[in-house]
Design a protein around this motif. Structure first.
Motif, PDB file in Angstrom:
ATOM      1  N   SER A  19       0.848  -1.183   0.000  1.00  0.00           N
ATOM      2  CA  SER A  19       0.000   0.000   0.000  1.00  0.00           C
ATOM      3  C   SER A  19       0.876   1.222   0.000  1.00  0.00           C
ATOM      4  N   GLY A  20       0.277   2.349  -0.233  1.00  0.00           N
ATOM      5  CA  GLY A  20       0.993   3.596  -0.106  1.00  0.00           C
ATOM      6  C   GLY A  20       1.003   4.046   1.330  1.00  0.00           C
ATOM      7  N   PHE A  21       1.376   5.311   1.559  1.00  0.00           N
ATOM      8  CA  PHE A  21       1.398   5.818   2.925  1.00  0.00           C
ATOM      9  C   PHE A  21       0.900   7.264   2.894  1.00  0.00           C
ATOM     10  N   ALA A  22      -0.299   7.389   2.342  1.00  0.00           N
ATOM     11  CA  ALA A  22      -0.832   8.734   2.093  1.00  0.00           C
ATOM     12  C   ALA A  22      -0.930   9.555   3.365  1.00  0.00           C
ATOM     13  N   GLU A  23      -1.243   8.906   4.491  1.00  0.00           N
ATOM     14  CA  GLU A  23      -1.412   9.654   5.724  1.00  0.00           C
ATOM     15  C   GLU A  23      -0.184   9.555   6.620  1.00  0.00           C
ATOM     16  N   GLU A  24       0.900   8.993   6.094  1.00  0.00           N
ATOM     17  CA  GLU A  24       2.105   8.843   6.889  1.00  0.00           C
ATOM     18  C   GLU A  24       3.204   9.729   6.308  1.00  0.00           C
ATOM     19  N   PRO A  25       4.127  10.193   7.121  1.00  0.00           N
ATOM     20  CA  PRO A  25       5.171  11.078   6.616  1.00  0.00           C
ATOM     21  C   PRO A  25       6.176  10.355   5.737  1.00  0.00           C
ATOM     22  N   GLY A  26       6.326   9.039   5.911  1.00  0.00           N
ATOM     23  CA  GLY A  26       7.335   8.310   5.148  1.00  0.00           C
ATOM     24  C   GLY A  26       8.724   8.560   5.706  1.00  0.00           C
ATOM     25  N   LEU A  27       9.706   7.867   5.154  1.00  0.00           N
ATOM     26  CA  LEU A  27      11.080   8.007   5.618  1.00  0.00           C
ATOM     27  C   LEU A  27      11.717   9.261   5.027  1.00  0.00           C
ATOM     28  N   GLN A  28      12.542   9.914   5.813  1.00  0.00           N
ATOM     29  CA  GLN A  28      13.219  11.129   5.388  1.00  0.00           C
ATOM     30  C   GLN A  28      14.668  10.805   5.037  1.00  0.00           C
ATOM     31  N   LEU A  29      15.103  11.224   3.849  1.00  0.00           N
ATOM     32  CA  LEU A  29      16.455  10.956   3.382  1.00  0.00           C
ATOM     33  C   LEU A  29      17.278  12.235   3.417  1.00  0.00           C
ATOM     34  N   GLY A  30      18.575  12.069   3.736  1.00  0.00           N
ATOM     35  CA  GLY A  30      19.472  13.210   3.825  1.00  0.00           C
ATOM     36  C   GLY A  30      20.089  13.570   2.484  1.00  0.00           C
ATOM     37  N   ASP A  31      21.186  14.332   2.545  1.00  0.00           N
ATOM     38  CA  ASP A  31      21.833  14.847   1.346  1.00  0.00           C
ATOM     39  C   ASP A  31      22.538  13.749   0.563  1.00  0.00           C
ATOM     40  N   HIS A  32      22.713  13.980  -0.733  1.00  0.00           N
ATOM     41  CA  HIS A  32      23.400  13.052  -1.622  1.00  0.00           C
ATOM     42  C   HIS A  32      24.904  13.079  -1.352  1.00  0.00           C
ATOM     43  N   VAL A  33      25.515  11.888  -1.328  1.00  0.00           N
ATOM     44  CA  VAL A  33      26.968  11.739  -1.196  1.00  0.00           C
ATOM     45  C   VAL A  33      27.424  10.759  -2.270  1.00  0.00           C
ATOM     46  N   PRO A  34      28.520  11.028  -2.998  1.00  0.00           N
ATOM     47  CA  PRO A  34      28.976  10.083  -4.031  1.00  0.00           C
ATOM     48  C   PRO A  34      29.230   8.693  -3.451  1.00  0.00           C
ATOM     49  N   PHE A  35      28.860   7.663  -4.204  1.00  0.00           N
ATOM     50  CA  PHE A  35      29.044   6.272  -3.764  1.00  0.00           C
ATOM     51  C   PHE A  35      29.332   5.416  -4.981  1.00  0.00           C
ATOM     52  N   ASP A  36      30.355   4.533  -4.843  1.00  0.00           N
ATOM     53  CA  ASP A  36      30.643   3.563  -5.890  1.00  0.00           C
ATOM     54  C   ASP A  36      31.027   2.239  -5.252  1.00  0.00           C
ATOM     55  N   ALA A  37      31.390   1.249  -6.080  1.00  0.00           N
ATOM     56  CA  ALA A  37      31.647  -0.108  -5.589  1.00  0.00           C
ATOM     57  C   ALA A  37      32.812  -0.164  -4.609  1.00  0.00           C
ATOM     58  N   GLU A  38      33.724   0.823  -4.649  1.00  0.00           N
ATOM     59  CA  GLU A  38      34.898   0.819  -3.781  1.00  0.00           C
ATOM     60  C   GLU A  38      34.725   1.679  -2.535  1.00  0.00           C
ATOM     61  N   SER A  39      33.599   2.339  -2.392  1.00  0.00           N
ATOM     62  CA  SER A  39      33.434   3.287  -1.286  1.00  0.00           C
ATOM     63  C   SER A  39      33.588   2.632   0.079  1.00  0.00           C
ATOM     64  N   VAL A  40      32.934   1.487   0.284  1.00  0.00           N
ATOM     65  CA  VAL A  40      32.985   0.833   1.596  1.00  0.00           C
ATOM     66  C   VAL A  40      34.376   0.274   1.856  1.00  0.00           C
ATOM     67  N   ARG A  41      34.998  -0.281   0.816  1.00  0.00           N
ATOM     68  CA  ARG A  41      36.357  -0.818   0.976  1.00  0.00           C
ATOM     69  C   ARG A  41      37.334   0.287   1.382  1.00  0.00           C
ATOM     70  N   ARG A  42      37.261   1.443   0.713  1.00  0.00           N
ATOM     71  CA  ARG A  42      38.153   2.542   1.069  1.00  0.00           C
ATOM     72  C   ARG A  42      37.937   2.973   2.511  1.00  0.00           C
ATOM     73  N   ARG A  43      36.687   3.032   2.928  1.00  0.00           N
ATOM     74  CA  ARG A  43      36.386   3.440   4.304  1.00  0.00           C
ATOM     75  C   ARG A  43      36.934   2.422   5.301  1.00  0.00           C
ATOM     76  N   ALA A  44      36.773   1.129   5.030  1.00  0.00           N
ATOM     77  CA  ALA A  44      37.285   0.094   5.936  1.00  0.00           C
ATOM     78  C   ALA A  44      38.807   0.149   6.021  1.00  0.00           C
ATOM     79  N   MET A  45      39.466   0.365   4.895  1.00  0.00           N
ATOM     80  CA  MET A  45      40.926   0.428   4.879  1.00  0.00           C
ATOM     81  C   MET A  45      41.429   1.639   5.665  1.00  0.00           C
ATOM     82  N   GLU A  46      40.759   2.776   5.516  1.00  0.00           N
ATOM     83  CA  GLU A  46      41.141   3.969   6.266  1.00  0.00           C
ATOM     84  C   GLU A  46      40.972   3.766   7.764  1.00  0.00           C
ATOM     85  N   LEU A  47      39.864   3.171   8.171  1.00  0.00           N
ATOM     86  CA  LEU A  47      39.614   2.950   9.594  1.00  0.00           C
ATOM     87  C   LEU A  47      40.618   1.982  10.207  1.00  0.00           C
TER      88      LEU A  47
END
Length: 507
Positions: A19-47
């Motif tokens: 169903s839809g969610f006509a009377e519900e606010p729905g989920l709120q999404l934040g700002d766009h950030v670049p993401f590609d297949a290596e993004s998580v790997r780079r983050r794990a390596m940095e950490l």
């Protein structure tokens, strides 16, 4: 982790109409950030190159929720991610608190960018019994569950959930949640204590209309390591997860558990006398199945010992392993609520050579079925030193019987152990019937070995209910407190059945 009863209560919300969610606010999404297949790997390596920093705890009012209070708040399925769209998936988000004292970051990926999903109390329903709780910047969701049209058009049913440390669960269509998987196991059964890595962030790729799968990326963090994971998840009668991961070591990882599975085994016919219970058996899974690199098929019945037991099955390049649930009739458990007969098995298939190591089984004493007391995983022989990484790829199948069937010998259906009036113990092993089982069972050869005690030669008879062979033997422990058994049926010298392995202990 004591999550079994909580997850069972959440399963009642698994059927949510489209169903839809006509009377519900729905989920709120934040700002766009670049993401590609290596993004998580780079983050794990940095950490991994920096010291571990624990995530902040959510407010104490959330952490102090009782089990009953936590059940008074639930996600409103009308607010699910992609609800009301032509996307083939729905994603529900789970409340923090109780067993989940830290929030995870969740992001939605589309067209090369990622947007965070903001925490919103308005996405939940609750009763008037839910207490007042503090809202601050540390709050976030504790995990999420995936839903799709598994059995009926327009009905989105739950088939996977990611919540708590690096735990996740899956089921085939029509099944009931049972065992869990984890991203990684560290120091399981170690006297110094186990380390539990966390999935701290997730990225979900937006699926195309009509797609039968969804892609989830995850970042893993712990004091000893970090990790980048990708899950390609395809639902169906058997749920298949294709897992690709790379682990980055902060410290030396000498006790590493790859593709860990966690389950519950309380009792069955090998130890029925220890439990005063109306049910014949209580377990999520009843055996560890291994297809080793040498071509053997090994069946190891699970046990609930009185002392911690660790078994290592040495191997080189395993073909696969998993925790199975072979008794599939209601009468095997007689439980109208837990429905153990419909709990899934899980099977791991490596997608490259894993080299030398061991399939490791940890059996922890338990006196109640709320405790997950069984762990199985692959432990590589070589440690991972700081600064190095380890890649792994495997398939994880959840379902009724997901292990490969090609060229499989006769399966073990059941194991039972009991005392004899004249002393000693009797063991019966029931094997399934098959086209190669001869009419004259005297043609069968018996391989039967024990590490201690005295053992009878063994007798094979036909079980009239299964029509398959039953191997029975007796043993006397004598002075032994632990005995390792090995048994197999052969025909014309060739293996006819799985290799049955069992560890008997006095404790």
């Amino acid at each position: 982790m004591l999550r079994r009863e909580m997850l069972k209560s959440l399963a009642a919300l698994a059927l949510v109409p489209a169903s839809g969610f006509a009377e519900e606010p729905g989920l709120q999404l934040g700002d766009h950030v670049p993401f590609d297949a290596e993004s998580v790997r780079r983050r794990a390596m940095e950490l991994a190159a920096s010291d571990y920093a624990p995530r902040p705890l959510i407010p104490e009012s959330w952490r102090n929720l009782t089990y009953d209070q936590y059940r008074k708040i639930w996600f409103d399925g009308r607010n699910a991610l992609w609800a009301g769209s032509d996307k083939p998936q729905r994603v529900d988000f789970l409340a923090p608190g109780l067993y989940f004292p830290q929030a995870v970051d969740v992001n939605v990926v589309e067209n090369g960018t990622a947007r965070p999903v903001a925490f919103d109390m308005g996405a939940f329903d609750k009763t008037d019994k839910f207490p007042e709780v503090e809202l601050d910047a540390t709050l976030g969701y504790s995990g999420f569950r995936l839903r799709a049209e598994l059995q009926e058009p327009g009905i989105f049913q739950e088939y996977a959930v990611f919540q708590g440390a690096s735990y996740f669960r899956g089921i085939g269509a029509g099944e009931t949640y049972g065992l869990s998987a984890r991203g990684l196991a560290l120091k399981t059964g170690d006297p110094m204590g186990e380390e539990f890595p966390d999935f701290t962030a997730f990225w979900m790729e937006t699926p195309q209309a009509g797609a039968g799968s969804v892609v989830v990326h995850a970042l893993l963090e712990s004091p000893s390591c970090t990790g980048a994971y990708r899950f390609d998840i395809a639902h169906g009668d058997t749920l298949r997860m294709s897992v690709s991961a790379e682990i980055f070591a902060r410290t030396e990882l000498s006790h590493l558990g790859i593709a860990p599975l966690t389950s519950m085994f309380l009792f069955d016919e090998t130890m029925r006398q220890r439990f005063d219970d109306f049910r014949p058996a209580v377990h999520d899974n009843d055996g560890l199945l291994i297809h080793n690199g040498a071509g053997e098929v090994i069946w190891r019945p699970l046990a609930n010992p009185l002392t911690l037991q660790i078994s290592a099955f040495s191997d080189n390049n395993p073909r696969g392993f998993g925790l199975m649930q072979r008794p599939r009739n209601f009468r095997d458990y007689a439980d109208l609520e837990a429905l153990y007969h419909s709990r899934p098995a899980a099977w791991i298939t490596p997608q490259e050579d894993w080299g030398p190591g061991s399939v490791t089984l940890v059996e922890i004493p338990a006196d109640q079925e709320i405790f997950d007391n069984i762990v199985a995983y692959w432990r590589p022989s070589a440690p991972i030193v700081p600064g190095q990484s380890h890649r792994m790829n495997y398939l994880l199948d959840w379902g009724h019987d997901p292990a490969p069937k090609a060229d499989m010998p006769l399966r073990v259906l059941n194991t039972a152990i009991g005392g004899r009036p004249e002393g000693g113990k009797i063991v019966t092993i029931d094997f399934e019937d098959g086209p190669l089982v001869p009419e004259d069972l005297e043609r069968l050869g018996i391989v039967l070995r024990s590490s201690a005690g005295s053992v009878s030669p063994g007798l094979v008879q036909r079980n009239p209910e299964t029509n398959g062979p039953r191997l029975a033997f007796t043993f006397k422990p004598e002075d032994a407190s632990l005995i390792e058994f090995r048994a197999q049926l052969r025909l014309d010298v060739a293996p006819l059945s799985e290799v049955w392995l069992y560890r008997w202990t006095t404790a």
